[in-house]
Structures are given as C-alpha cells and as structure tokens.
Enzyme design. Sequence first.
Site, PDB file in Angstrom:
ATOM      1  N   SER A 274       0.857  -1.224   0.037  1.00 40.77           N
ATOM      2  CA  SER A 274      -0.132   0.027   0.049  1.00 40.77           C
ATOM      3  C   SER A 274       0.929   1.222   0.264  1.00 40.77           C
ATOM      4  O   SER A 274       0.449   2.348  -0.561  1.00 40.77           O
ATOM      5  CB  SER A 274      -0.938   0.067   1.099  1.00 40.77           C
ATOM      6  OG  SER A 274      -0.118  -0.074   2.338  1.00 40.77           O
ATOM      7  N   GLU A 275       2.030   1.229   0.736  1.00 40.79           N
ATOM      8  CA  GLU A 275       2.976   2.515   0.487  1.00 40.79           C
ATOM      9  C   GLU A 275       4.506   1.709   0.708  1.00 40.79           C
ATOM     10  O   GLU A 275       4.739   0.848   1.416  1.00 40.79           O
ATOM     11  CB  GLU A 275       2.778   3.302   1.941  1.00 40.79           C
ATOM     12  CG  GLU A 275       1.453   4.236   1.598  1.00 40.79           C
ATOM     13  CD  GLU A 275       0.360   4.068   2.175  1.00 40.79           C
ATOM     14  OE1 GLU A 275      -0.785   4.342   2.030  1.00 40.79           O
ATOM     15  OE2 GLU A 275       0.423   2.861   3.149  1.00 40.79           O
ATOM     16  N   THR A 276       5.329   2.766   0.180  1.00 45.42           N
ATOM     17  CA  THR A 276       6.731   2.451   0.266  1.00 45.42           C
ATOM     18  C   THR A 276       7.178   3.838   0.667  1.00 45.42           C
ATOM     19  O   THR A 276       6.832   4.849  -0.023  1.00 45.42           O
ATOM     20  CB  THR A 276       7.400   2.247  -1.194  1.00 45.42           C
ATOM     21  OG1 THR A 276       6.893   0.670  -1.534  1.00 45.42           O
ATOM     22  CG2 THR A 276       8.796   1.844  -0.977  1.00 45.42           C
TER      23      THR A 276
END
Length: 271
Positions: free
Chosen positions: A45-47
Amino acid sequence: MQYKFSQVDVFTAVPYKGNPLAVVHGADALSDAQMAAFANWTNLSETAFLLQPTDGKADYRVRIFTPTDELPFAGHPTLGACHAWLAAGGRPKGAEIVQQCEIGLIRVRRKEGRLAFAAPPATLVEVDAATLARVAASLRVDPAAILVAQHVSQKPAWIAALFASREEVLALQPDFAAMGEMKIGAVGPAQGETDFEVRGFVPGLGEDPVTGSLNAGLARWLIGTGRAPARYTAAQGTALGRAGRIYLEQEGADIWVGGDCVTCITGDVVM
C-alpha cells in the site's frame, strides 16, 4: 546502486499481523521515476524513501509512494519510517523526532514503548445527503444504518461512517466500483480489549489493513464530539486476519496516533 532496505510491520507488536511498509534508506540519489517504479514493484500500500532533510528543524525527510501515486502524508508510513530510521542508528536532535514530508513537519514521540505521531490539522465537515447516499450504496447498507458520516481528513481524503456496533462494521461487504474516488472508513464501538473497530476501504487497492491517517481523523472527530474518551484503543484489520492496534490520545490541541512497529526484513536492494 545498492540501498539499505527494511520491511516493517506497523501498528502491531506481532510480526505479520499489522500493515507492512517497505523502507529504502539513504534514497537521495533516486529519481522520482525510480521511486515510483520501485513502489509499484513492491505492490504494498505504501513504500517510504528516507532522505536528508531540507528543513533544519527536521531529523530526516520521507517521501511516500503507493503503487500508483505519491502521498503528501500517511500515518502508517510515518511510524514505520521513523522506526526504520531509529533502527538504522538515527539520533533525533531533540526530545521529539521531527519528520519532514510534503505536508510539512510531523512530530513523533516515544511513549510507553511505542511511537506516536501528532496528527496534522484537519477540517471536519459533515457530508451532504447525496454523498451519504453514495457512501451507503458503496457499503451496501441502508443509509439509516449509518448514524452519521463525516469528512475527517483532507490529505489523504477520508469519509468516515459511524455504525452502531463492531459487528455491523465487520459485516460490511463494500462495492469498490461504486466508491469512485471516495476513500471510506467505517467505525463502530466495541467492547473488551478495544474501544472501536475500524475498517478502511480504498478504491483500486482494496481494504487497508491498518490506517494511521484515517484513525487520526476519526479520533479528532470522535473525541471532539464526545463519542470517544480522550484516550482510547482501536482495532483494525480483523476482517483481513490481521490484529492492528492503534492507540489514540488527545493532549491539548494535539491528537497523538500511536502503535507498535516490528522489523520483518532487512537487506539491500539494487536500483
């Protein structure tokens, strides 16, 4: 080039029961295109990419990417990036850790063995009847089942729907196509270990395991309207087999959003 890499599980003390975050350390030499391509490849979902700050008040800078976009701020990357920065030997300049991101400076503190960030300000606006109908259709419920709906966050944008119980929240089977661009959070009171059950739905990504920005907005709304005490615990991720725990607290004008973090993977990546 090789870059130090961490994968951190956020909002859990038990590995693989929270929300995973990929973290690339010392990413100053990476281009926007390289960051975007790597975030797309991780498919998380996020990096988060850790960089040197450009604001003298900050301890470090972070850029946050989804598989398709860059975010100006997000909650679980804030805690996860801070955890990774500290684990790699980061030393804050003051009593609090200061993170620089696109939305500005975010304060992070260590309390009771876990990290918490001071939520950025948000304008709370009750949704109109047309939007409420869209939210109800997206959640496949009668509009009367939603006690009240509210815009609780602008960056990123979240609409929250309050239900009468945890059971109603867990029974939701959302229609992501009907949501369009709306990000919808569902919340209902719980009894026992936690005070509220939360779910977060994001078109194009599905259900988010544990969401810091949503819970920050919910806390500002629920505490501010007397629906929650000044300090409470929320559960999220139950429907996905996760065990996310978010610790919310109001101190003066600040809403603090806290959670445990655990490192699950360390190593190097080549870009």
